[in-house]
Write an enzyme that holds these catalytic residues in place. Structure first.
Site, PDB file in Angstrom:
ATOM      1  N   PRO A   2     -11.232  -4.952 -13.628  1.00 28.08           N
ATOM      2  CG  PRO A   2     -13.211  -6.501 -15.425  1.00 28.08           C
ATOM      3  CD  PRO A   2     -11.371  -5.666 -15.038  1.00 28.08           C
ATOM      4  CD  GLU A   3      -8.791 -10.895 -10.371  1.00 24.67           C
ATOM      5  OE1 GLU A   3      -8.509 -10.991  -9.699  1.00 24.67           O
ATOM      6  OE2 GLU A   3      -8.378 -10.940 -11.516  1.00 24.67           O
ATOM      7  CE  LYS A  59     -14.036 -12.092 -10.006  1.00 22.97           C
ATOM      8  NZ  LYS A  59     -14.363 -12.971 -11.302  1.00 22.97           N
ATOM      9  CG  HIS A  96     -14.383   0.844 -27.344  1.00 21.60           C
ATOM     10  ND1 HIS A  96     -14.590   0.555 -28.831  1.00 21.60           N
ATOM     11  CD2 HIS A  96     -13.208   0.982 -28.171  1.00 21.60           C
ATOM     12  CE1 HIS A  96     -13.398  -0.094 -29.587  1.00 21.60           C
ATOM     13  NE2 HIS A  96     -12.298   0.777 -29.617  1.00 21.60           N
ATOM     14  NE  ARG A 114     -11.501  -8.764 -24.635  1.00 23.00           N
ATOM     15  CZ  ARG A 114     -11.355  -9.999 -24.272  1.00 23.00           C
ATOM     16  NH1 ARG A 114      -9.929  -9.949 -22.995  1.00 23.00           N
ATOM     17  NH2 ARG A 114     -10.913 -11.047 -24.061  1.00 23.00           N
ATOM     18  NE  ARG A 271      -9.400 -16.344 -17.075  1.00 22.40           N
ATOM     19  CZ  ARG A 271     -10.205 -15.574 -16.589  1.00 22.40           C
ATOM     20  NH1 ARG A 271     -11.092 -15.955 -15.902  1.00 22.40           N
ATOM     21  NH2 ARG A 271      -9.621 -14.240 -17.331  1.00 22.40           N
TER      22      ARG A 271
END
Length: 283
Positions: A2-3, A59, A96, A114, A271
DNA sequence: CACCATGTTCCTTG
DNA sequence: CCAAGGAACATGGT
């Protein structure tokens, strides 16, 4: 995956697939993902509701559903590893799966390794967002005003969703490279022409990524690599188009496409940032 | 074991 | 109140 560009392409893909579909049942496998909504409330609210529309904001995915005479929003966010797809009810579920919406013959699956993503009735996150980078309000003047009082590095500011909504870690590096602005430059030190270049570069990298993503078939499902391909195009295929899509991100020590100087990786705000130390030099 | 990963939110410090 | 920095969240890949 995702961006902003990935979310935009997903929204366009999903929209016709869910339009007017009715939710028959809701399965919450990971309650954390619907926070702060509680599972019974989500199930009760969505049961029998119909998908009316789907929009992107930054987003976020903003679903609108209707039930009886009432209309209500559901907010989605993919976090770092979220994916959404519509599949036949007979298909195997991914490992997941966090949310499953039974739509009758089909179902909408929210898969999220996650579990950083969200699918919730709580829309308060939207009120914090800054302007849409592809909208009319995103002008050099706006960006200049947003940057002028900050001593933070410009790269950090680009990730601030209250300034511009939708730029993430990959496209921040890409936009700064395109604008030839050093990522570590304090935001308030950008000159007007640098702000203008950056504004244009942000729009350009996002638009090109949407165009690229629109050419990738999104036949996603548990066994599909199409979104990885979209996101990490360089690693996934051999065509030049794929190879050249991201110019600096994840290219540490590779030659800059403009000047052959090795691309550098630095850490900002915990980051990675990638840039060309020659092309993106302060002066 | 180490370090890395597309993001947001919360807590602390100044 | 604000800005800025860092940790937490959770799982997997190398």
């Amino acid at each position: 995956m995702p961006e902003l560009p990935e979310v935009e392409v997903l929204v366009r893909h999903l929209r016709p697939l869910i339009q007017n579909k009715r939710v028959r049942a809701v399965h919450v496998f990971r309650p954390r993902v619907i926070r702060p909504t509680k599972a019974p409330q989500l199930e009760q609210t969505l049961h029998g509701a119909k998908f009316i529309s789907l929009e992107r904001r930054g987003k976020f995915l903003l679903f609108t559903l209707s039930k009886g005479r009432k209309t209500f929003p559901v907010l989605g966010h993919l976090g770092m590893t979220g994916r959404i797809y519509v599949q036949l009810g007979s298909q195997p579920l991914p490992k997941h799966t966090s949310i499953l919406l039974d739509l009758g013959r089909e179902r909408m699956v929210f898969e999220d390794t996650r579990y950083f993503g969200r699918f919730t009735l709580d829309t308060t996150s939207l009120s914090q967002l800054g302007v849409e980078p592809l909208g009319e309000e995103f002008t050099p003047e706006y960006l200049r005003a947003a940057l002028k009082r900050s001593s933070q590095a410009v790269k950090i500011k680009l990730l601030d969703q209250t300034v511009v909504a939708g730029v993430g870690n990959i496209y921040a590096s890409e936009a700064l490279f395109r604008a030839r602005v050093p990522p570590g430059l304090p935001a308030r030190k950008l000159k007007p022409d640098q702000v203008q270049n950056l504004c244009r570069a942000i729009r350009a990298v996002l638009i090109e990524a949407i165009e690229f993503g629109s050419t990738v078939p999104l036949n996603h499902g548990p066994s599909s690599d199409s979104e990885k391909l979209f996101y990490f195009g360089r690693a996934a295929g051999s065509a030049d188009y794929y190879e050249e899509r991201l110019l600096v991100y994840d290219r540490q020590s590779q030659p800059c496409i403009r000047c052959k100087t090795p691309i550098k990786r630095i850490t900002q705000g915990g980051r990675s940032t990638f840039f060309c130390p020659a092309c993106q030099k302060a002066h």
